[in-house]
Design an enzyme around this catalytic site. Structure first.
Site, PDB file in Angstrom:
ATOM      1  N   ARG A  49       0.824  -1.216   0.000  1.00 28.40           N
ATOM      2  CA  ARG A  49       0.000   0.000   0.000  1.00 28.40           C
ATOM      3  C   ARG A  49       0.855   1.261   0.000  1.00 28.40           C
ATOM      4  O   ARG A  49       0.431   2.288  -0.514  1.00 28.40           O
ATOM      5  CB  ARG A  49      -0.895   0.006   1.253  1.00 28.40           C
ATOM      6  CG  ARG A  49      -1.790  -1.208   1.410  1.00 28.40           C
ATOM      7  CD  ARG A  49      -3.021  -1.130   0.562  1.00 28.40           C
ATOM      8  NE  ARG A  49      -3.950  -0.122   1.018  1.00 28.40           N
ATOM      9  CZ  ARG A  49      -5.008  -0.374   1.808  1.00 28.40           C
ATOM     10  NH1 ARG A  49      -5.252  -1.604   2.191  1.00 28.40           N
ATOM     11  NH2 ARG A  49      -5.813   0.587   2.189  1.00 28.40           N
ATOM     12  N   LYS A 155       0.042 -19.499   5.626  1.00 27.37           N
ATOM     13  CA  LYS A 155      -0.819 -19.970   6.701  1.00 27.37           C
ATOM     14  C   LYS A 155      -1.062 -18.827   7.682  1.00 27.37           C
ATOM     15  O   LYS A 155      -0.300 -17.877   7.630  1.00 27.37           O
ATOM     16  CB  LYS A 155      -0.185 -21.154   7.412  1.00 27.37           C
ATOM     17  CG  LYS A 155       1.242 -20.864   7.918  1.00 27.37           C
ATOM     18  CD  LYS A 155       1.555 -21.541   9.193  1.00 27.37           C
ATOM     19  CE  LYS A 155       1.084 -20.830  10.408  1.00 27.37           C
ATOM     20  NZ  LYS A 155       2.017 -19.879  10.999  1.00 27.37           N
ATOM     21  N   HIS A 185       5.864 -24.025   5.691  1.00 31.69           N
ATOM     22  CA  HIS A 185       7.315 -24.099   5.471  1.00 31.69           C
ATOM     23  C   HIS A 185       7.968 -25.273   6.210  1.00 31.69           C
ATOM     24  O   HIS A 185       9.062 -25.680   5.872  1.00 31.69           O
ATOM     25  CB  HIS A 185       8.003 -22.762   5.809  1.00 31.69           C
ATOM     26  CG  HIS A 185       8.163 -22.503   7.271  1.00 31.69           C
ATOM     27  ND1 HIS A 185       7.157 -22.012   8.060  1.00 31.69           N
ATOM     28  CD2 HIS A 185       9.215 -22.685   8.104  1.00 31.69           C
ATOM     29  CE1 HIS A 185       7.584 -21.901   9.309  1.00 31.69           C
ATOM     30  NE2 HIS A 185       8.833 -22.305   9.356  1.00 31.69           N
ATOM     31  N   LYS A 189      11.505 -28.424   5.416  1.00 29.94           N
ATOM     32  CA  LYS A 189      12.697 -28.688   6.226  1.00 29.94           C
ATOM     33  C   LYS A 189      13.250 -30.058   5.826  1.00 29.94           C
ATOM     34  O   LYS A 189      12.496 -30.996   5.636  1.00 29.94           O
ATOM     35  CB  LYS A 189      12.351 -28.630   7.717  1.00 29.94           C
ATOM     36  CG  LYS A 189      11.983 -27.200   8.169  1.00 29.94           C
ATOM     37  CD  LYS A 189      11.605 -27.190   9.628  1.00 29.94           C
ATOM     38  CE  LYS A 189      11.015 -25.858  10.063  1.00 29.94           C
ATOM     39  NZ  LYS A 189      11.964 -24.819  10.365  1.00 29.94           N
ATOM     40  N   GLU A 223       9.785 -23.264  21.314  1.00 30.52           N
ATOM     41  CA  GLU A 223      10.553 -22.091  20.875  1.00 30.52           C
ATOM     42  C   GLU A 223      10.949 -21.244  22.073  1.00 30.52           C
ATOM     43  O   GLU A 223      10.181 -21.119  23.025  1.00 30.52           O
ATOM     44  CB  GLU A 223       9.692 -21.217  19.959  1.00 30.52           C
ATOM     45  CG  GLU A 223       9.227 -21.901  18.704  1.00 30.52           C
ATOM     46  CD  GLU A 223       8.447 -20.920  17.824  1.00 30.52           C
ATOM     47  OE1 GLU A 223       9.070 -20.280  16.971  1.00 30.52           O
ATOM     48  OE2 GLU A 223       7.234 -20.793  18.017  1.00 30.52           O
ATOM     49  N   HIS A 247       1.629 -26.748  11.118  1.00 28.29           N
ATOM     50  CA  HIS A 247       2.959 -27.367  11.180  1.00 28.29           C
ATOM     51  C   HIS A 247       2.946 -28.731  11.882  1.00 28.29           C
ATOM     52  O   HIS A 247       3.439 -29.731  11.352  1.00 28.29           O
ATOM     53  CB  HIS A 247       3.945 -26.462  11.921  1.00 28.29           C
ATOM     54  CG  HIS A 247       4.121 -25.100  11.301  1.00 28.29           C
ATOM     55  ND1 HIS A 247       4.088 -24.895   9.949  1.00 28.29           N
ATOM     56  CD2 HIS A 247       4.339 -23.886  11.852  1.00 28.29           C
ATOM     57  CE1 HIS A 247       4.277 -23.603   9.700  1.00 28.29           C
ATOM     58  NE2 HIS A 247       4.425 -22.969  10.832  1.00 28.29           N
ATOM     59  N   LYS A 343       5.641 -21.099  23.091  1.00 30.10           N
ATOM     60  CA  LYS A 343       6.584 -19.988  22.942  1.00 30.10           C
ATOM     61  C   LYS A 343       7.208 -19.708  24.298  1.00 30.10           C
ATOM     62  O   LYS A 343       6.644 -20.043  25.339  1.00 30.10           O
ATOM     63  CB  LYS A 343       5.855 -18.748  22.442  1.00 30.10           C
ATOM     64  CG  LYS A 343       5.296 -18.939  21.025  1.00 30.10           C
ATOM     65  CD  LYS A 343       5.484 -17.698  20.193  1.00 30.10           C
ATOM     66  CE  LYS A 343       5.032 -17.890  18.772  1.00 30.10           C
ATOM     67  NZ  LYS A 343       6.087 -18.291  17.865  1.00 30.10           N
TER      68      LYS A 343
HETATM   69  C1  BG6 Z   1       5.576 -19.701  11.912  1.00 32.20           C
HETATM   70  C2  BG6 Z   1       4.786 -19.209  13.088  1.00 32.20           C
HETATM   71  O1  BG6 Z   1       4.723 -20.284  10.959  1.00 32.20           O
HETATM   72  O2  BG6 Z   1       6.530 -20.654  12.345  1.00 32.20           O
HETATM   73  C3  BG6 Z   1       5.709 -18.608  14.141  1.00 32.20           C
HETATM   74  O3  BG6 Z   1       3.859 -18.225  12.667  1.00 32.20           O
HETATM   75  C4  BG6 Z   1       6.801 -19.595  14.507  1.00 32.20           C
HETATM   76  O4  BG6 Z   1       4.980 -18.223  15.301  1.00 32.20           O
HETATM   77  C5  BG6 Z   1       7.479 -20.137  13.254  1.00 32.20           C
HETATM   78  O5  BG6 Z   1       7.734 -18.926  15.333  1.00 32.20           O
HETATM   79  C6  BG6 Z   1       8.448 -21.251  13.596  1.00 32.20           C
HETATM   80  O6  BG6 Z   1       9.135 -21.594  12.432  1.00 32.20           O
HETATM   81  P1  BG6 Z   1      10.629 -22.105  12.497  1.00 32.20           P
HETATM   82  O7  BG6 Z   1      10.964 -22.500  11.116  1.00 32.20           O
HETATM   83  O8  BG6 Z   1      11.439 -20.947  13.011  1.00 32.20           O
HETATM   84  O9  BG6 Z   1      10.617 -23.242  13.471  1.00 32.20           O
END
Ligand code: BG6
Length: 481
Positions: A49, A155, A185, A189, A223, A247, A343
């Site tokens: 934008r 996503k 994603h 991996k 994480e 995931h 988290k």
């Molecule tokens: C993302 C989430 O899809 O994946 C994040 O939105 C998360 O919250 C992340 O931290 C983790 O991905 P990776 O590849 O760093 O483990």
């Protein structure tokens, strides 16, 4: 997975000034250019934008983005590449008129660069903007071209079964499934892709891969990071939508699925969907929701979720989920699958643990139904140190006879160096048209069918201090076999 050729194309990033472009897309695209995979074949058009930047401003932004990563850049080479291949188009108010201007700009870049009309549109926007963007692309005719057109979408795909079906319906109005690339994603991996090879190319595990030999499976994505300034996004998602529904569910399907009829995208997807359709309805007493309070990570004080910028002080959003589920089919009946994600945990770890039954009645545990020895465990580690380990028993040296437990390791980095970032893999696959690592509409909807009812349950929120392993209630759940 991609081994096919890269055809000349334009790569349009919708949301080019946002976080995802900065953190993932630009670094991955630049690396693909640097490796020569995309050179001479890909023109990037950033779309957002913002109207106070132009091509030059966007190239400067691109430069700053790459400078902020650990990628080494040669400034002269970088600016040549930017001048040749990187452009920007403001979408102003994002009206249909603005989309038509975008279409005109794409046409003109294609003419100037002699491109055949192959187009990737990457929707790097917040979830609530997906529908408007898809509609406007479609209504302005940008869903087709003289070459191929692909839509890449991030996503979370929908918030529940109803919204996911609605979004699929809308997208299918303009694109057919072969044009749609729903990103997860995690699927890119290396260790995740290796799961297929590991399970189906090696004879020794497949016949053990069932209820007769496996006691439980744990899928862990923990994480240290918090929400990284994404309060707005996270308040609308929470850990169940952000991580579990996509995931961790993808990892579950790859561990639990039967042998696909081939390696093509649809054969694999069919098997994954079957797993999702066989998941037993999840009951409230098999779910733990948590939220981090203040604590310490690596000796540093960390604020609680409610104190994060932009999070309301009465927020009930879960930053941790533990879930026990079952797939009562011939292979897995009676085997619990535990999914954990959180988290601000004590460590970063993404791992699948397959726990085998102990061997009662063996000469080392002579009493039936006793398990003196720790069972064998297979660890498939996705992060931080990609690899596979198998825990087994050996005799310690000397007398008297004592047993000890050791791990047999395979580490990717020791054999291949560091694997590419998952985004490099998925971007290249979208560009080359390989859908294997993308999520089909059936998978999305089957996943939501399992999770949507959870939002209607009242699951009490448990607190855990940042830097710990989550709420103690999750430990109790873990004992439920
Ligand atoms: C993302 C989430 O899809 O994946 C994040 O939105 C998360 O919250 C992340 O931290 C983790 O991905 P990776 O590849 O760093 O483990």
């Amino acid at each position: 997975m991609s081994m096919t050729q890269v055809h000349p194309h334009i790569f349009v990033i919708m949301g080019a000034t946002g976080n995802l472009t900065r953190l993932k897309l630009f670094p991955a695209l630049y690396k693909l250019f640097e490796q020569g995979v995309l050179s001479g074949k890909c023109v990037i058009l950033g779309v957002a934008r913002k109207s106070d930047i132009d091509d030059r401003g966007f190239r400067k932004l691109a430069h700053d983005i790459i400078k902020n990563t650990n990628i080494k850049i040669d400034d002269a080479k970088f600016s040549n590449w930017c001048n040749e291949c990187v452009f920007y188009q403001s979408l102003g108010k994002a009206s249909l008129e603005d989309y038509k201007k975008l279409a005109t700009r794409i046409d003109s870049i294609e003419r100037e660069k002699n491109l055949p009309g192959n187009r990737v549109f990457y929707i790097a926007l917040p979830p609530k903007a997906f529908s408007d963007s898809v509609t406007s692309l479609g209504e302005s005719g940008l869903n087709r071209s003289s070459g191929w057109t692909r839509l890449v979408i991030e996503k979370p795909f929908g918030r529940d079964i109803v919204s996911a079906q609605k979004l699929n319906k809308l997208i299918h109005k303009y694109y057919d499934e072969s044009q749609i690339y729903r990103i997860d994603h995690f699927l890119a991996k290396e260790t995740v892709q290796n799961l297929l090879v590991f399970r189906f190319a090696n004879t020794f595990f497949e016949h053990l891969w069932n209820r007769d030999h496996i006691e439980k499976v744990e899928i862990i994505v923990s994480e240290k990071l918090g929400i990284e300034g994404r309060a707005n996004y996270y308040e609308q998602t929470g850990a169940l939508r952000d991580m579990i529904s996509n995931h961790l569910t993808q990892l579950l399907t790859l561990v639990a699925m039967d042998t696909p009829s081939g390696l093509d995208a649809s054969a694999i997807r069919n098997e994954k969907v079957k797993v999702l359709q066989q998941v037993k309805p999840i009951q409230a007493d098999n779910i733990v929701f948590g939220q981090y309070s203040s604590g310490k990570i690596d000796g540093k004080a960390v604020i609680g979720y409610k104190e994060e910028d932009g999070v309301p002080e009465n927020s009930n959003t879960e930053t941790y989920v533990a879930l026990r589920l079952e797939v009562p089919n011939g292979r897995w009946n009676g085997v619990p699958f535990f999914l954990y994600t959180g988290k601000r945990m004590s460590r970063k770890l993404t791992e699948i643990r397959v726990h085998f039954h102990c061997a009662p009645g063996s000469i080392f545990q002579p009493f039936e139904n006793t398990c003196i020895l720790e069972p064998n465990v297979l660890f498939l580690t996705l992060q931080p140190d990609e690899g596979i380990s198998l825990r087994f028993h050996i005799k310690s040296i000397g007398e008297p006879l004592t047993l000890t437990t050791k791990d047999l390791h395979f580490k990717y980095s020791e054999v291949f160096g560091s694997p590419p970032d998952a985004y490099e893999t998925v971007l290249l696959d979208a560009i080359t048209g390989d859908q294997t690592l993308f999520v089909h509409s059936d998978e999305v909807e089957s996943a939501w069918r399992n999770y949507t009812s959870i939002f209607e349950m009242s699951i009490p929120l448990k607190y855990y201090p940042a830097g710990t392993d989550g709420p103690i209630e999750a430990k109790k759940l873990a004992e439920k076999l």
